[in-house]
Design a protein around this motif. Structure first.
Motif, PDB file in Angstrom:
ATOM      1  N   GLU A 195       0.827  -1.210   0.000  1.00 28.16           N
ATOM      2  CA  GLU A 195       0.000   0.000   0.000  1.00 28.16           C
ATOM      3  C   GLU A 195       0.862   1.260   0.000  1.00 28.16           C
ATOM      4  O   GLU A 195       0.504   2.261  -0.627  1.00 28.16           O
ATOM      5  N   LEU A 199       0.842   4.197  -3.088  1.00 28.34           N
ATOM      6  CA  LEU A 199       0.663   5.632  -2.879  1.00 28.34           C
ATOM      7  C   LEU A 199       1.904   6.419  -3.294  1.00 28.34           C
ATOM      8  O   LEU A 199       1.795   7.485  -3.913  1.00 28.34           O
ATOM      9  N   GLU A 501      -8.214   9.308   1.340  1.00 29.89           N
ATOM     10  CA  GLU A 501      -6.800   9.264   1.009  1.00 29.89           C
ATOM     11  C   GLU A 501      -6.610   9.718  -0.438  1.00 29.89           C
ATOM     12  O   GLU A 501      -7.561   9.753  -1.217  1.00 29.89           O
ATOM     13  N   SER A 503      -5.967  10.218  -4.388  1.00 32.57           N
ATOM     14  CA  SER A 503      -6.159   9.480  -5.627  1.00 32.57           C
ATOM     15  C   SER A 503      -5.173  10.039  -6.646  1.00 32.57           C
ATOM     16  O   SER A 503      -4.293  10.830  -6.304  1.00 32.57           O
ATOM     17  N   HIS A 504      -5.343   9.663  -7.897  1.00 29.42           N
ATOM     18  CA  HIS A 504      -4.303   9.997  -8.867  1.00 29.42           C
ATOM     19  C   HIS A 504      -4.908  10.383 -10.200  1.00 29.42           C
ATOM     20  O   HIS A 504      -5.903   9.802 -10.639  1.00 29.42           O
ATOM     21  N   VAL A 579       1.816  14.328  -5.354  1.00 30.43           N
ATOM     22  CA  VAL A 579       0.622  13.592  -4.932  1.00 30.43           C
ATOM     23  C   VAL A 579      -0.538  14.551  -4.716  1.00 30.43           C
ATOM     24  O   VAL A 579      -1.684  14.283  -5.106  1.00 30.43           O
ATOM     25  N   ASP A 583      -4.047  14.589  -6.994  1.00 34.22           N
ATOM     26  CA  ASP A 583      -5.382  14.465  -6.419  1.00 34.22           C
ATOM     27  C   ASP A 583      -6.221  15.704  -6.739  1.00 34.22           C
ATOM     28  O   ASP A 583      -7.418  15.592  -7.039  1.00 34.22           O
TER      29      ASP A 583
END
Length: 699
Positions: A195, A199, A501, A503-504, A579, A583
């Motif tokens: 995980e 990320l 959390e 996302s991309h 990141v 997002d």
């Protein structure tokens, strides 16, 4: 997402027919619902095809390619980070490491074939330490030390050296912070690490590597976990981590850092050492070694102001200056704050001003921010790693970083330690706002734009259709109603918004054009019949043209957004800023797509009454507002939660409104460090110093 747009279209059709009192509005409603259901079914089928075609079969070759890609990403990541931290300028500090006491280490025959009890190594000869690590039975190493002794720096050096000398098929070292590991939810270190890879390295989710290479790499033990900061979590969690590592590592390698006392306690509480791991600790830098290092970084003929410092250290005494310089942190502080024009390094040796090592270290920490801000003026070149993008007042930097340090530190853990060393921007709302306060802020943020947009749009439509007075009253009633609905929706979904959390989204076309074109073709094939059906049911004059425009818009928008969510195999590592941007991009794309489709639909319909240009303007205003509301109540909402928290904290004057760009500048200044998508203070002691400075006074 198709079902969401189709549902919006369905509601639009039904509302239009009801408002126009058409005799067959019930049929329209039924057809609208049928469209929505059919669209969802077709979307699920197409999504299955997309996933099947995009993600190739997982073979040893694809896993090997993923390992090489990960090695490239980690190497680039830590080359940049090492440059920002100046780890090689001009050379690493000569910290000597030796094996720790037998009480915290496994039986010698499990650790190493050589069984050399007198082993030692130096940080400025990292190649020798890396070679020794490879010779250990399971390539497991625990790095102990006191605060500022160079534990994390050694871990970074090992990551870089192991990558530089890595052979094909050898595990890729990946440094992550151990503080995010919940051993109850994920007792297996490899599952948790997968995980973290997902990320921190989005490229591992690319179709090029099978779509989930982060799991394949950990499954095949092609990753060497480098876990930093075991001491930064509560004592019970440290014991749990130690037990989980022994239970799930198998034959895999590991590098782990921890403070000496905390690791000793974890071993005692677990009644077990880390299996097959060598344990090393540093020796303090002698005053003469510190003087030699400072001499090497100064000009060949040191300035006179430095001579007192060098003489004090060369004498080998136990002065506060010598004690500060006994650790790499203290030596770095002396060099960074005093190697500048106008500095008076001789004052550091004055025991009248600085009677203790703690007082001297505090003085150096106080100087750090103004010195670095003055030494690194802003630049417009984003490739210049050592200079910020914007000009900052040192007092503002100190105040904002002080508040951030306190946010991370408080409340203290059960054993009196700071709560965390890691700043994750997506957890800002959870860490700074109570759930009730967050809900209220989110509701207020949603209600105002929704009320204005619906009030203006409906008011304009009503004014042109049935008169100004009725239009204004109707607009006000609709605005209040929609504000109530929007507020309720946000209130009910705020818990998920609170915990989202990242996302991309990746907009890079390189090597991904065929995937984009295929996705667009499939979504347009779905959008055209929906658009034509809407056109024939809604009363648009030119039904064919209107349907084609609407259908193409639906297909292109949805296809583009879904393509953007697929990472590129050539992408970079996930730094905190990248990141955050990814997002943000996805949330804006999703909001804009819903807004564009709904705005076009409403605009075409209302344009019949008030004119197409004005109708489109009102429709787009309404659509973008609904898109914004979708971002607050839909899926993948880390950025909206961050946005709400930063607005609230900026109003309280605790943090800057543009927080992430500011933290990027602080990173470039050398005040923060990046570990994957997380920011940390340059040193834990620096965080503690700032947090203490910004604690509210005792009553």
């Amino acid at each position: 997402m198709v079902s969401g747009v189709a549902g919006t279209v369905a509601v639009g059709i039904a509302v239009n027919q009801v408002l126009n009192d058409d005799e067959w509005n019930l049929w329209a409603l039924g057809i609208a619902v049928l469209i929505a259901v059919s669209a969802e079914a077709v979307n699920q089928w197409l999504g299955h095809l997309d996933g099947r075609d995009a993600a190739g079969a997982v073979t040893p070759e694809t896993v090997g390619n993923a390992a090489e890609a990960l090695a490239r990403l980690v190497k680039a990541q830590w080359t940049t980070e090492a440059a920002i931290r100046a780890l090689d300028d001009p050379d690493p500090m000569p910290v000597r490491w030796r094996l720790a006491e037998a009480a915290v280490m496994d039986h010698p025959e499990r650790v190493s074939r050589s069984r050399d009890p007198d082993w030692s190594g130096r940080s400025d000869r990292i190649d020798e330490i890396a070679a020794w690590l490879r010779e250990l039975e399971r390539s497991r190493l625990v790095v102990l030390g006191e605060p500022g002794s160079g534990k994390t720096t050694l871990a970074v050096q090992l990551v870089r050296e192991l990558l530089a000398t890595r052979e094909t098929g050898e595990p890729v070292p990946v440094l992550v912070s151990v503080s995010g590991w919940d051993t109850v939810a994920q007792p297996d270190v490899w599952d948790w690490l997968a995980e973290r890879l997902r990320l921190g390295y989005p490229a591992l989710s690319a179709p090029d590597f099978g779509g989930h290479a982060y799991r394949d790499l950990t499954r095949d033990r092609l990753v060497l976990p480098v876990l930093d900061g075991l001491d930064e979590i509560p004592a019970p969690a440290r014991t749990a981590v130690l037990k989980a590592l022994n239970a799930s590592l198998g034959t895999g390698g590991l590098i782990l850092t921890c403070r000496t006392r905390e690791y000793t306690r974890a071993v005692t509480d677990a009644v077990s050492v880390l299996t097959a791991a060598a344990v090393i600790r540093p020796e303090p830098l002698s005053p003469k070694a510190a003087a030699a290092y400072l001499t090497s970084v100064l000009p060949p003929v040191p300035p006179p102001a430095w001579q007192t410092v060098l003489d004090t250290l060369a004498s080998g005494g136990r002065s506060p200056l010598a004690r500060v310089c006994a650790t790499p942190l203290g030596l770095w502080l002396v060099r960074t704050t005093q190697a500048r024009p106008g500095a008076d390094p001789a004052a550091l040796a004055d025991t009248g001003r600085h009677p203790t090592a703690a007082a001297l270290r505090s003085h150096l920490f106080d100087q750090l921010i103004p010195v670095l801000v003055a030494a690194r003026p802003p630049t417009g070149d984003p490739t210049d790693l050592f200079r910020p993008r914007r000009r900052h007042d040192p007092d503002d930097v100190a105040r904002w970083l002080g508040h951030l340090a306190r946010i991370l530190a408080r409340p203290l853990t059960g054993d009196g330690k700071p709560r965390t060393r890691d700043f994750a921007w997506w957890r800002l709302a959870r860490d700074t706002l109570t759930p009730a306060r967050f809900r209220i802020t989110a509701v207020l943020a949603a209600c105002l734009p929704v009320g204005l947009a619906f009030g203006i749009s409906v008011g304009l439509y009503g004014t042109f259709a049935i008169g100004a007075r009725a239009g204004i009253v109707g607009g006000l009633l609709v605005a209040l109603t929609m504000m109530f609905i929007a507020g309720g929706a946000v209130w009910l979904s705020a818990a998920d918004l609170f915990r989202s959390e990242p996302s991309h989204a990746d907009l890079d076309l390189r090597g991904r054009t065929p995937l984009l074109l295929t996705g667009l073709a499939r979504k347009v094939a779905l959008g055209l019949p929906v658009g034509l059906t809407v056109s024939f049911l809604s009363g648009i004059p030119d039904k064919i043209v209107g349907g084609l425009v609407l259908g193409l818009t639906i297909g292109v928008v949805i296809g583009f957004v879904e393509w953007a969510e697929v990472p590129a195999g050539t992408g970079g590592s996930g730094s905190p800023l990248t990141v955050w941007r990814a997002d943000r991009t996805l949330n804006l794309l999703r909001s804009a797509s819903v807004g564009l489709v709904l705005g076009l639909l409403v605009g075409l319909i209302t344009g019949l009454s008030i004119g197409v240009p004005l109708g489109l303007m009102g429709g787009l205003l309404l659509g973008l507002t609904v898109g914004f509301l979708t971002a607050l109540t839909g899926e993948k909402r880390a950025w909206p939660g961050y946005l709400i928290a930063t607005y609230r904290l900026a109003l309280d004057k605790r943090l800057p409104r543009r927080l992430m760009p500011f933290l990027d500048d602080a990173h470039r200044l050398g005040l923060l460090r990046a570990v994957g998508p997380l920011y940390q203070f340059r040193h834990a002691e620096f965080q503690d110093h700032l947090a203490a400075r910004h604690d509210p006074p005792s009553p």
